[in-house]
Scaffold this active site. Sequence first.
Site, PDB file in Angstrom:
ATOM      1  N   ARG A  22       8.537  -6.568  13.701  1.00 40.74           N
ATOM      2  CA  ARG A  22       8.303  -5.213  14.220  1.00 40.74           C
ATOM      3  C   ARG A  22       8.548  -5.132  15.717  1.00 40.74           C
ATOM      4  O   ARG A  22       8.515  -4.049  16.297  1.00 40.74           O
ATOM      5  CB  ARG A  22       6.870  -4.767  13.915  1.00 40.74           C
ATOM      6  CG  ARG A  22       5.790  -5.629  14.539  1.00 40.74           C
ATOM      7  CD  ARG A  22       4.437  -5.063  14.257  1.00 40.74           C
ATOM      8  NE  ARG A  22       3.376  -5.888  14.798  1.00 40.74           N
ATOM      9  CZ  ARG A  22       2.156  -5.456  15.053  1.00 40.74           C
ATOM     10  NH1 ARG A  22       1.847  -4.205  14.810  1.00 40.74           N
ATOM     11  NH2 ARG A  22       1.252  -6.266  15.543  1.00 40.74           N
ATOM     12  N   ASP A  62      -0.275  -0.473  12.592  1.00 44.20           N
ATOM     13  CA  ASP A  62      -0.477  -1.083  11.282  1.00 44.20           C
ATOM     14  C   ASP A  62      -1.636  -0.356  10.610  1.00 44.20           C
ATOM     15  O   ASP A  62      -1.829   0.841  10.831  1.00 44.20           O
ATOM     16  CB  ASP A  62      -0.704  -2.592  11.394  1.00 44.20           C
ATOM     17  CG  ASP A  62      -1.852  -2.945  12.327  1.00 44.20           C
ATOM     18  OD1 ASP A  62      -2.697  -2.061  12.597  1.00 44.20           O
ATOM     19  OD2 ASP A  62      -1.926  -4.095  12.783  1.00 44.20           O
ATOM     20  N   ASN A  71       7.360 -12.204   6.231  1.00 44.03           N
ATOM     21  CA  ASN A  71       6.236 -11.449   6.801  1.00 44.03           C
ATOM     22  C   ASN A  71       5.995 -11.797   8.266  1.00 44.03           C
ATOM     23  O   ASN A  71       4.866 -11.782   8.742  1.00 44.03           O
ATOM     24  CB  ASN A  71       4.957 -11.705   5.995  1.00 44.03           C
ATOM     25  CG  ASN A  71       5.014 -11.033   4.636  1.00 44.03           C
ATOM     26  OD1 ASN A  71       5.648  -9.992   4.491  1.00 44.03           O
ATOM     27  ND2 ASN A  71       4.372 -11.631   3.654  1.00 44.03           N
ATOM     28  N   GLU A  91       0.438 -12.163  18.271  1.00 44.65           N
ATOM     29  CA  GLU A  91       1.529 -11.528  19.006  1.00 44.65           C
ATOM     30  C   GLU A  91       0.984 -10.490  19.988  1.00 44.65           C
ATOM     31  O   GLU A  91       1.645 -10.118  20.955  1.00 44.65           O
ATOM     32  CB  GLU A  91       2.533 -10.894  18.040  1.00 44.65           C
ATOM     33  CG  GLU A  91       2.174  -9.531  17.502  1.00 44.65           C
ATOM     34  CD  GLU A  91       1.096  -9.608  16.431  1.00 44.65           C
ATOM     35  OE1 GLU A  91       0.617  -8.548  16.015  1.00 44.65           O
ATOM     36  OE2 GLU A  91       0.741 -10.728  16.012  1.00 44.65           O
ATOM     37  N   ASP A  92      -0.270 -10.007  19.750  1.00 43.09           N
ATOM     38  CA  ASP A  92      -0.913  -9.085  20.693  1.00 43.09           C
ATOM     39  C   ASP A  92      -1.062  -9.746  22.063  1.00 43.09           C
ATOM     40  O   ASP A  92      -0.758  -9.151  23.111  1.00 43.09           O
ATOM     41  CB  ASP A  92      -2.294  -8.672  20.177  1.00 43.09           C
ATOM     42  CG  ASP A  92      -2.263  -8.216  18.737  1.00 43.09           C
ATOM     43  OD1 ASP A  92      -2.468  -9.078  17.866  1.00 43.09           O
ATOM     44  OD2 ASP A  92      -2.028  -7.024  18.510  1.00 43.09           O
ATOM     45  N   ARG A 134       0.852  -1.198   0.000  1.00 43.25           N
ATOM     46  CA  ARG A 134       0.000   0.000   0.000  1.00 43.25           C
ATOM     47  C   ARG A 134       0.887   1.248   0.000  1.00 43.25           C
ATOM     48  O   ARG A 134       0.940   1.987   0.985  1.00 43.25           O
ATOM     49  CB  ARG A 134      -0.934  -0.026   1.215  1.00 43.25           C
ATOM     50  CG  ARG A 134      -1.830  -1.253   1.268  1.00 43.25           C
ATOM     51  CD  ARG A 134      -2.804  -1.183   2.444  1.00 43.25           C
ATOM     52  NE  ARG A 134      -2.117  -1.215   3.726  1.00 43.25           N
ATOM     53  CZ  ARG A 134      -1.832  -2.349   4.373  1.00 43.25           C
ATOM     54  NH1 ARG A 134      -2.147  -3.519   3.852  1.00 43.25           N
ATOM     55  NH2 ARG A 134      -1.230  -2.317   5.535  1.00 43.25           N
TER      56      ARG A 134
END
Length: 650
Positions: free
Chosen positions: A524, A540, A519, A629-630, A464
């Site tokens: 991050r 994000d 990915n 991962e949250d 994007r």
Amino acid sequence: MAGSWWRIRYLWRIFMGIIIFGSILTFIPSFYYFFSSSSSTVSNAIKARVKPSFSLDHVPVLQFLIPRPSKTDQQCRMHTCFNVHLCGLNGRQKLSVYVYPPYHLPVISGGEINSQNNFSIQYRRLLQAVFDSPYYVSNPQHACLFIPALDVLNQRYTDPKTAALTLVNLPFWNHGKNHLIFNMLPGQSPLFNTSLDIHRGKAILAGGGFSSWSYRYGFDVSIPIYSLHGGINDNSRPWQEETLLHQRRWLLLSSQLHYHPKFHHGLTRLANDDKRVLILQRCSSNTNQKEYYRRCSRNQSISYPIIFQDSTFCLMLRGNRLIQSNFLDALKFGCIPVILSREYILPFVEVLDWKRAALIFNEDQLLSLPTILSSISTKRRRSLRQQGMFYWRSYFKSIEVIALTTLQIINDRIFFNSARSYSDWNEPGYKDNQLPVRRNPPIFYPVMGKKEVGFTIIIPTHDRFNNLKRLLTTLDTISNLREIIIIWRNRKLTTPSSKFLMNQANITKPIVIVPSQNNKESKRLMPYQKFKTDAIFIMDKAISIISPDEIQFAYQTWLEYPNQIIRFPACNQFWNITIRQQDDINDFTNDKLMILTGAAIYHRYYNYLYINNMPQVIKDWLNANSECEDIAMNYLIANYTGKPPIKPSF
């Protein structure tokens, strides 16, 4: 002519002699000053390395220049009677305590003032413990808590008027603000009030025997009445383990020598009706110190306090004071305290969960105690006993430990971001049995973050590019944003340069681009050395519905809570009956269980913990599934800090 020349030479020699003699006289003071000052410098350096100690040598006389004492402010709270800003002036990030030097205290008696200075052994040990602690500072200008060298541990030996005038005339008294006074035995005959009967202004009182009426919640500190038996068998660990396991003869023990007369009939009835109840009295021959260690029951002499080892529950009754020193004796010897008072404020109740170590009943339940106590399971008894012994070993075994625990509680009130958690205070071996993610950090969280430092934003991007340019243009308006790190995941496009992106988005904020060959979501969460700020904001696609003002507000919130995770997207977990598994709901409302890392700000140290301390099996699963991962990050931070996430309402 020759005679004139001789006279000139003679006068010249006299003149030079005078000059030389004057120079010597001038040099001698300088010579003496040089060596005396050098000696003084060496002496001062030696003194600086000597550990300070409590001494009564060269004690000055305190002058009573202020004739009226500061009346006690019963409405004091930490935010009204304690200047917390003093604690941030020295940069220590912990409590700094100054102990006044001892003074000769004038005693007012019959209109005359006589010099008197009495310090108990217990108070000397208490002050020495403060001197030896990491909280102590020798310069009062660097202190935020002051302790007077005034022994009021036992009010019985204190002249209230003299003590009050002594306090108000201390150099840094300031109506008692930021002062701490220790008292274990408050009140005097015949009233025996439950707090110190001395005008003490706005000072914090670390007192024994507080009632719910005299205790100023969140301000005073409730301490125990120190027991004379605190030094007996301190190092007998095998005996302590045996104390937990062995069978005890007596169900209920009453060993108090002083209790209210109204309990006498009830205790006698208990002893007559139940042979498992033991009531001890003073032996008639108790006339010296050795006999103090004996109690009697029906003319039988019993060793005290060893009898506690053979008793399951120990009764604590109200006497002249709400509690006696036998409370600590019971904890030490593994006898579960049974307290017949709802008014008594238990020691260190601010941090200790006494439901885990003691039983509390109303006074009218005295005769029902054998029935109630018999119904308590063996497992529950052992748990109560173990917790009580843990409390005694950790917080009550000496006067020094009691003093340092008091300072730790006050320290945690002020530096709450680094305060000990509930588990730290109440769970034996908690720190030793923690998951690998809980360890001392290489950084120390400040009480308040520094606003001018700013924060860094991490953005993972895919395909994007146009959206990324619009996002960068929007972020450029945030004043406290210092840098943008972009995790470049677009495999179709070549990784652009930072200068190219800055020109395309027309921004001035610096950009750092980190190429990613996969990915993986954990990319991050890497602890990049490129971080120039402590605060990092991970985002994000969710950022598209969050404004720059909301990001700025989240950063302002993080400045106040730098050790917690903060931001907007949140989720609730629940058991979905339809699909028969855990499910969650994500939205931006307030009533949520965890914070999503789609838009969250936290300290960069947690990235270090995630990569280096998170169990590898969890990281492998997260990388394989590219989600959740949250959850992992929330549990990691909550486990490390013992604190929940914060979701500010903008």
